[in-house]
Design an enzyme around this catalytic site. Structure first.
Site, PDB file in Angstrom:
ATOM      1  N   TYR A  72       0.823  -1.208   0.000  1.00 37.83           N
ATOM      2  CA  TYR A  72       0.000   0.000   0.000  1.00 37.83           C
ATOM      3  C   TYR A  72       0.859   1.261   0.000  1.00 37.83           C
ATOM      4  CZ  TYR A  72      -3.927   3.061   0.897  1.00 37.83           C
ATOM      5  OH  TYR A  72      -4.875   4.044   0.781  1.00 37.83           O
ATOM      6  N   PHE A 124      -6.675  20.938 -23.652  1.00 37.61           N
ATOM      7  CA  PHE A 124      -7.367  19.668 -23.858  1.00 37.61           C
ATOM      8  C   PHE A 124      -8.643  19.658 -23.011  1.00 37.61           C
ATOM      9  CE2 PHE A 124      -8.343  15.189 -23.217  1.00 37.61           C
ATOM     10  CZ  PHE A 124      -8.542  14.859 -24.534  1.00 37.61           C
ATOM     11  N   ASP A 125      -9.667  18.951 -23.509  1.00 35.39           N
ATOM     12  CA  ASP A 125     -11.008  18.944 -22.884  1.00 35.39           C
ATOM     13  C   ASP A 125     -11.001  18.707 -21.372  1.00 35.39           C
ATOM     14  OD1 ASP A 125     -10.746  17.910 -25.458  1.00 35.39           O
ATOM     15  OD2 ASP A 125     -12.497  16.610 -25.320  1.00 35.39           O
ATOM     16  N   ASP A 216       1.178  20.332 -20.350  1.00 33.71           N
ATOM     17  CA  ASP A 216       0.329  19.140 -20.478  1.00 33.71           C
ATOM     18  C   ASP A 216       1.080  18.247 -21.451  1.00 33.71           C
ATOM     19  OD1 ASP A 216      -1.508  17.230 -21.223  1.00 33.71           O
ATOM     20  OD2 ASP A 216      -3.191  18.607 -21.395  1.00 33.71           O
ATOM     21  N   ALA A 218       1.228  14.856 -22.423  1.00 33.34           N
ATOM     22  CA  ALA A 218       0.836  13.513 -22.869  1.00 33.34           C
ATOM     23  C   ALA A 218       1.708  12.987 -24.018  1.00 33.34           C
ATOM     24  CB  ALA A 218      -0.628  13.533 -23.314  1.00 33.34           C
ATOM     25  N   LYS A 259      -0.426   7.715 -23.415  1.00 34.77           N
ATOM     26  CA  LYS A 259       0.116   8.076 -24.733  1.00 34.77           C
ATOM     27  C   LYS A 259       1.617   7.772 -24.724  1.00 34.77           C
ATOM     28  CE  LYS A 259      -3.779  10.647 -24.507  1.00 34.77           C
ATOM     29  NZ  LYS A 259      -4.658  10.615 -23.334  1.00 34.77           N
ATOM     30  N   HIS A 453     -20.239  14.513 -27.723  1.00 38.10           N
ATOM     31  CA  HIS A 453     -19.731  13.609 -28.772  1.00 38.10           C
ATOM     32  C   HIS A 453     -19.609  12.161 -28.294  1.00 38.10           C
ATOM     33  CE1 HIS A 453     -16.363  15.463 -26.716  1.00 38.10           C
ATOM     34  NE2 HIS A 453     -15.531  14.563 -27.162  1.00 38.10           N
TER      35      HIS A 453
HETATM   36  N1  F0G Z   1      -4.111  15.843 -22.115  1.00 33.20           N
HETATM   37  C1  F0G Z   1      -4.101  15.587 -23.436  1.00 33.20           C
HETATM   38  C2  F0G Z   1      -3.322  16.472 -24.353  1.00 33.20           C
HETATM   39  C3  F0G Z   1      -4.831  14.495 -23.952  1.00 33.20           C
HETATM   40  O1  F0G Z   1      -4.819  14.267 -25.255  1.00 33.20           O
HETATM   41  C4  F0G Z   1      -5.545  13.672 -23.042  1.00 33.20           C
HETATM   42  C5  F0G Z   1      -6.337  12.526 -23.541  1.00 33.20           C
HETATM   43  C6  F0G Z   1      -5.513  13.984 -21.681  1.00 33.20           C
HETATM   44  C7  F0G Z   1      -4.790  15.078 -21.245  1.00 33.20           C
HETATM   45  C8  F0G Z   1      -6.273  13.164 -20.665  1.00 33.20           C
HETATM   46  O2  F0G Z   1      -5.615  11.986 -20.388  1.00 33.20           O
HETATM   47  O3  F0G Z   1      -7.142  10.156 -21.135  1.00 33.20           O
HETATM   48  O4  F0G Z   1      -5.242   9.722 -19.565  1.00 33.20           O
HETATM   49  O5  F0G Z   1      -7.226  10.956 -18.805  1.00 33.20           O
HETATM   50  N2  F0G Z   1      -6.607  12.322 -24.759  1.00 33.20           N
HETATM   51  C9  F0G Z   1      -7.273  11.182 -25.332  1.00 33.20           C
HETATM   52  C10 F0G Z   1      -7.458  11.388 -26.819  1.00 33.20           C
HETATM   53  C11 F0G Z   1      -8.491  10.742 -24.625  1.00 33.20           C
HETATM   54  O6  F0G Z   1      -8.132  10.550 -27.446  1.00 33.20           O
HETATM   55  O7  F0G Z   1      -6.921  12.335 -27.382  1.00 33.20           O
HETATM   56  P1  F0G Z   1      -6.358  10.634 -19.962  1.00 33.20           P
END
Ligand code: F0G
Length: 461
Positions: A72, A124-125, A216, A218, A259, A453
């Site tokens: 843990y 990013f969203d 950010d 990824a 990613k 979407h």
């Molecule tokens: N930041 C970026 C630039 C991303 O593209 C994503 C996810 C995230 C954060 C969130 O990360 O999925 O591990 O929670 N992108 C995916 C896509 C879902 O299809 O582009 P996560």
């Protein structure tokens, strides 16, 4: 003599994928309300919905799984993972999370403030959603060349427009800007890279006004590879040296390990600010798990520790980015309009140019997603009118986005160039018949427009 090169790996295990008939796919599309998210994965032949969590792990990663320490607190796997993150990112504090958006959540809690601006190239969203829930104003200041789908060459279409950033600071005052977030590579406009010079200049400008900078990250390794290939002075710099320089300009970085971590699940936040780290620890305890596992299994941290090293291999990155370019080049041969240059993790097709007869309210890029699945069993994703569309808060009138694309995301180390040929050929055929297509009608959307979407339903017009 220049030798040809191919994938820098050989295949040890395979996974069967199923071909379906066009009639079957038409039935599946009706059942899914013409929304690719609602298709069953087993009914998809080549899955390009996302590059997230879909990588193939290496033999080294699979064997590392067996070393997972599932204690843990203070497990050995955490320390191996932490060391690997520090080695690549160069920041002293590391908080694991279950995936990228959990790191975004923590980051937003620290850096997004009610009524204050969060400047980004293109947020990013998942950060945008978190920031907006906190009442922050997330603004996208990507350079004009990157703001819409076009084929005009620019080596770094993910760059932030420094003039726009300066103007906002002048207009609103530095006390009204809480953070600058640079997304590397910039997912929303084509996986487009950000130059080292831009990261450096944004950071210098932000520092002048005491505004923290977050990356950010990824797809940080793909971004580093583009810097090495395209930016003056970096041709002979090793990838890890580039990544460490990139992160030397930020206070904090968030990561979706799904990613460029080359694993199927996981994320983290890494920072040089001890106070931020302590807040992250506490938020992790409440939302993710104890500090040294943060929602990840020990075995997953082991695989990630290895993945972060493998992703910095230049041969891997060359193969990766060139496979995306290969698909882009094939599509161009067929005349298919794409965003150029191709980015790091997929090819983005210009929906408006592909189907000029359709209005944005008829969802041209979504129509293309439907056509591609119907014809070839290939699943892509819409990043256009449905995903990015919004509504005027007062009149509820729809607001259509600048970007209208279909993203064909390529999973890492998963598909061969023959799969790319299948995709290109199918899109080429659809392109020949493009004038015979009519758009879609949105018949179902959930309460939250920015998430529609995932669940939307459509009918053919
Ligand atoms: N930041 C970026 C630039 C991303 O593209 C994503 C996810 C995230 C954060 C969130 O990360 O999925 O591990 O929670 N992108 C995916 C896509 C879902 O299809 O582009 P996560």
């Amino acid at each position: 003599m220049k030798f040809l090169t191919a994938e820098p790996f050989r295949i040890k295990m395979v996974e069967r994928i199923r071909k379906t008939t066009k009639e079957e796919r038409q039935k599946y599309l009706i059942e899914a309300g013409y929304n690719a998210f609602r298709l069953k994965a087993e009914d998809v032949y080549i899955d390009c919905l996302t590059d997230s969590g879909t990588s193939a792990m290496s033999n080294e990663q699979w064997s590392a799984l067996m070393l997972g320490d599932e204690s843990y607190a203070g497990c050995k796997s955490f320390y191996r993972f932490e060391e690997s993150v520090k080695n690549v990112f160069g920041l002293p504090y590391v908080q694991p999370t279950h995936q990228g958006r959990a790191a975004d959540y923590i980051m937003a809690q620290v850096y997004a403030k009610r009524g204050m601006y969060a400047i980004g190239n293109m947020h990013f969203d998942t950060f945008r959603g978190n920031a907006e829930m906190l009442g922050a104003l997330a603004v996208d200041y990507v350079i004009d060349d990157g703001a819409n789908a076009n084929d005009k060459y620019h080596p770094f279409k993910g760059n932030i427009d420094l003039n726009k950033m300066q103007s906002l600071i002048d207009e609103k005052g530095k006390e009204n800007i809480s953070v600058v977030i640079i997304t590397v590579t910039c997912n929303n406009n084509g996986g487009q890279p950000v130059s080292m010079q831009n990261i450096r200049e944004v950071s210098t400008l932000a520092k002048k006004y005491d505004i923290p900078v977050v990356l950010d990250s990824a797809r940080f390794a793909e971004n580093a590879y583009f810097i090495q290939q395209r930016e003056e002075g970096y041709q002979n710099t090793p990838i890890k040296q580039i990544t460490r320089e990139m992160f030397s300009y930020c206070e904090t970085a968030t990561m979706s390990s799904k990613k460029d971590g080359l694993v199927n699940i996981g994320g983290f936040l890494t920072t040089r600010n001890k106070e931020v780290f302590e807040i992250a620890n506490q938020l992790a305890i409440v939302h993710e798990g104890y500090i040294t596992y943060g929602g990840m299994a020990g075995r997953d941290m082991e695989a990630l520790a290895v993945g972060l090293q493998e992703v910095c291999d230049k041969d891997y990155l060359e193969y990766r980015v060139n496979q995306v370019k290969y698909l882009g080049d094939r599509l161009k041969m067929y005349g298919v309009p794409i965003i150029e240059p191709t980015g790091g993790h997929g090819v983005y097709v210009d929906g408006r140019k592909f189907f000029p007869q359709m209005l944005q309210s008829e969802f041209p890029s979504q129509r293309l997603v439907v056509a591609l699945y119907e014809e070839a069993g290939v699943r892509a994703v819409e990043l256009g009118a449905c995903a990015f569309g919004s509504k005027d808060p007062v009149t509820k009138e729809p607001i259509w986005p600048e970007l209208e694309t279909m993203r064909i995301a390529i999973s890492r180390r998963v598909y061969t160039d023959s799969h790319m040929d299948v995709i290109a050929n199918a899109l080429g055929e659809i392109y020949k018949n493009r004038l015979n297509y009519r758009g879609l009608k949105l018949v179902h959307e959930g309460k939250i427009t920015s998430l529609r979407h995932f669940t939307a339903g459509f009918e053919l017009l």
